[in-house]
Design an enzyme around this catalytic site. Structure first.
Site, PDB file in Angstrom:
ATOM      1  N   HIS A  66       0.845  -1.198  -0.056  1.00  0.00           N
ATOM      2  CA  HIS A  66      -0.005  -0.070  -0.038  1.00  0.00           C
ATOM      3  C   HIS A  66       0.882   1.261   0.088  1.00  0.00           C
ATOM      4  CE1 HIS A  66      -4.197  -1.585   1.126  1.00  0.00           C
ATOM      5  NE2 HIS A  66      -3.464  -2.569   0.858  1.00  0.00           N
ATOM      6  N   CYS A  96      -6.773   3.189   4.213  1.00  0.00           N
ATOM      7  CA  CYS A  96      -7.718   2.160   4.436  1.00  0.00           C
ATOM      8  C   CYS A  96      -7.886   1.702   5.895  1.00  0.00           C
ATOM      9  CB  CYS A  96      -7.336   0.940   3.508  1.00  0.00           C
ATOM     10  SG  CYS A  96      -5.811   0.112   4.364  1.00  0.00           S
ATOM     11  N   GLU A 108       0.809   4.237   1.622  1.00  0.00           N
ATOM     12  CA  GLU A 108       1.552   4.698   2.643  1.00  0.00           C
ATOM     13  C   GLU A 108       2.279   3.834   3.539  1.00  0.00           C
ATOM     14  OE1 GLU A 108      -1.501   3.986   1.888  1.00  0.00           O
ATOM     15  OE2 GLU A 108      -3.323   4.842   2.664  1.00  0.00           O
TER      16      GLU A 108
END
Length: 660
Positions: free
Chosen positions: A359, A417, A361
């Site tokens: 992901h 998320c 981040e």
């Protein structure tokens, strides 16, 4: 303006048939009150919400969520995802539930932030609170265009003529346009713009109800703080926007939410109900956040040949910018990343040569760790010009810390998320009763990512450690959500266990979120879920991030997420591309962000400051005893708050030794 006798025959209401035109003396004052222009059409069929939504967003998938109730009176729930948000509708039939979901989705992106002023400025004669997603809705195209309210004279002695261009546009599109010429309308508008003496004495909930009747408030959270003091957070949805307030009682919280709505929508601020000091910290100005956003996107544009590269496609973009204080003139983008997927369990590696979580981040944080290693190596260089360029300074008692005034800012193109994205209050629909239970049940809960997919689910397993053989036999590899990982960084720092042996914890100063952002909820899930974590050792802290959105974020790209992730680190010319499902570079080699690479760099630094042999990776992590103690303290705080158990990867992935 008077209507000629030839034109009067074309003027009338859609529900009244006239045998003859209006004539002087026959109550012919119609021109003073209302001017209606309608193109005659014999084949106009009203479009329902499903059709309207399909025209705006073709190809949407409706999913059956549940069926409850007795057999003779079932209740169906159908959900649809639009613009990254999920809207759920209920009804006695699947068709009606689907229709309701479409209505809620429509409301999310066509309702005016300030409907009252919009309708008045455009001269709309229907009720501003009309449900425009109704099956019978037939609104003029001008509703969805920009507008400017016309200037009015102070004495209201002159009527403003109807905008001819507006009329011609409506005529061409075959729509109904009403322009009310009401002498008292301007005075009413002024009442909405500023609070009168009488209004200032009213309760904000009462005043808001007079302006927008039928509002319903939702209790987003109810917490018990020290000494058994309760705290409530209430939210209300007005004109397509959600406002929230907090207080020691639901009544006070409702008042704060109503006051926020009054000030934002009607420029009304009641002196007796001044908003309380919020726990949420914000960046001092949106311009700074916009500058960070522009720097990150421009750097990504540069690295992807003006977005023409095949690897420019992304769903989420992240970057970290370094500043000296908040001086944007000295800001520098130090890392960039994109991605939304995690590794498949079958590719897990016991030598640390894969990246488990790709992901954006998380890759940005791993790229930042790479940057920290480079800066520490600079400081340990024998050349004076090298260690002067480093962001670190040596401490008298040993170890290293950041130089004064060095700040790091994380930009993410969409909310991380997990709970930050799932339970943001802007997703509360008008069907508040059906969402109230769901919001309360899962709000703030730890969540895990879905292997080989997108989205998160609440942690379910009671066992906090996954097993290596279980994953290899087909069990899903569980990875904690980005929201929860960022909350972890706010306590432990971004440097990780290995670097904690050399440097003090390094924290983010701010987070800028491009879309799906609600800074109030983001602040709660990042910081306030674990307020009772207790006293932390020296150099560690419960970091309070500054939060901000941006004024004009990029539109999220439609379609499936790419299976690759991209990362770039300052000092490197080209970005690195990782196959996210395999955790390795597309060429098959190990990433510069994998465990093995970091361990090699740590071992070299460790050899310079210690005479002992290099330990195994899991033993090297335990060397940072304070870091490990704070980590356990954090996990216990999550459990104590009833938010679930942090799920760890199989320990075998850290049980390897470097080979010469």
């Amino acid at each position: 303006h008077p209507i000629s006798s030839n034109d009067r025959s074309r003027v009338g209401t859609p529900s009244i048939k006239r045998k003859r035109p209006l004539e002087e003396g026959n109550n012919g004052h119609f021109c003073k009150l209302q001017l209606i222009w309608k193109k005659v059409s014999w084949s106009v069929t009203p479009k329902n919400a499903l059709v309207q939504l399909h025209e705006l967003k073709p190809g949407l998938q409706y999913k059956m969520v549940s069926q409850t109730g007795p057999v003779h009176a079932p209740v169906f729930a159908v959900a649809v995802e639009v613009n990254g948000l999920t809207f759920e509708g209920t009804g006695p039939t699947k068709k009606k539930a689907k229709m309701r979901a479409a209505e809620l989705a429509l409301k999310s992106f066509v309702q005016f932030p300030n409907a009252c002023q919009a309708h008045f400025a455009m001269g709309n004669c229907f009720n501003p609170s009309t449900d425009f997603t109704s099956d019978q809705a037939d609104f003029p195209d001008t509703l969805f265009k920009e507008f400017e309210p016309s200037a009015h004279s102070e004495d209201f002695s002159v009527y403003n003529p109807v905008n001819n261009e507006l009329l011609s546009t409506a005529y061409r599109h075959g729509r109904l346009l009403c322009h009310t010429l009401d002498l008292m309308g301007h005075a009413k508008q002024n009442k909405h713009k500023m609070a009168s003496t009488a209004e200032s004495e009213k309760n904000p909930v009462v005043l808001l109800n007079e302006l927008r009747s039928g509002l319903r408030y939702v209790c987003l959270s109810e917490t018990v703080e020290k000494q058994h003091i309760k705290s409530f957070v209430m939210a209300v949805r007005v004109d397509g926007r959600t406002f929230e307030g907090s207080g020691r009682s639901k009544k006070l919280a409702k008042g704060q939410a109503a006051q926020a709505a009054l000030q934002a929508l009607f420029n009304i601020r009641l002196p007796s109900h001044l908003p309380s000091r919020s726990k949420c910290n914000h960046l001092p100005q949106v311009r700074f956040a916009d500058s960070i956003y522009q720097m990150v996107t421009q750097k990504f544009q540069e690295l992807t040949d003006n977005f023409t590269s095949m690897h420019a496609r992304h769903k989420t973009l992240a970057g970290i910018v370094m500043t000296r204080g908040l001086d944007i003139r000295q800001a520098q983008v130090i890392v960039l990343s994109s991605g939304t997927k995690c590794i498949n369990g079958e590719y897990i590696n016991d030598q640390g040569r894969v990246v488990n979580d790709c992901h954006a981040e998380i890759l940005a944080r791993r790229a930042f760790v790479h940057f920290l290693y480079s800066q520490l190596e600079l400081h340990l260089s024998k050349r004076r010009e090298d260690w002067e360029r480093s962001v670190f300074m040596r401490l008298k008692e040993g170890g290293y810390r950041l130089k004064e005034n060095i700040l790091f800012h994380l930009y993410v193109s969409t909310s991380p998320c997990g709970d930050a994205r799932l339970n943001s209050p802007y997703e509360i629909t008008t069907d508040l009763n059906s969402t109230k239970h769901i919001v309360r049940k899962y709000r703030g809960h730890l969540r895990t990512k879905i292997e080989s997919g997108e989205g998160t689910i609440p942690v379910r397993c009671h066992n906090a450690v996954q097993t290596w053989d279980g994953v290899l036999l087909g069990e899903q590899l569980v990875t904690m959500s980005c929201t929860d990982k960022i909350a972890r960084w706010n306590v432990l720092g971004l440097q990780g266990a290995l670097l904690s042996y050399f440097i003090e914890p390094t924290y983010l100063h701010s987070i800028i979120v491009g879309s799906l952002c609600h800074t109030g909820h983001l602040s709660r899930v990042m910081s306030h879920r674990i307020e009772d974590i207790g006293q932390l050792p020296a150099s560690y802290r419960h970091n309070q991030l500054l939060l901000s959105g941006v004024s004009n974020a990029d539109v999220r790209q439609p379609g499936k997420s790419p299976s690759f992730s991209v990362n770039w680190i300052v000092g490197n010319t080209d970005p690195e591309v990782i196959n996210a499902t395999m955790g390795k570079r597309t060429c098959g080699g190990s990433s510069r962000l994998c465990k093995h690479t970091f361990y090699v760099r740590w071992a070299k630094l460790y050899g310079k400051v210690a005479s002992a042999a290099t330990p195994w990776l899991h033993e090297a992590k335990l060397v940072a005893q304070t870091y490990q103690a704070v980590k356990q303290q954090l996990f216990k705080a999550f459990q104590k708050a009833g938010l679930g158990t942090w799920v760890k990867k199989p320990p075998e992935q850290d049980q390897f030794l470097l080979t010469v």
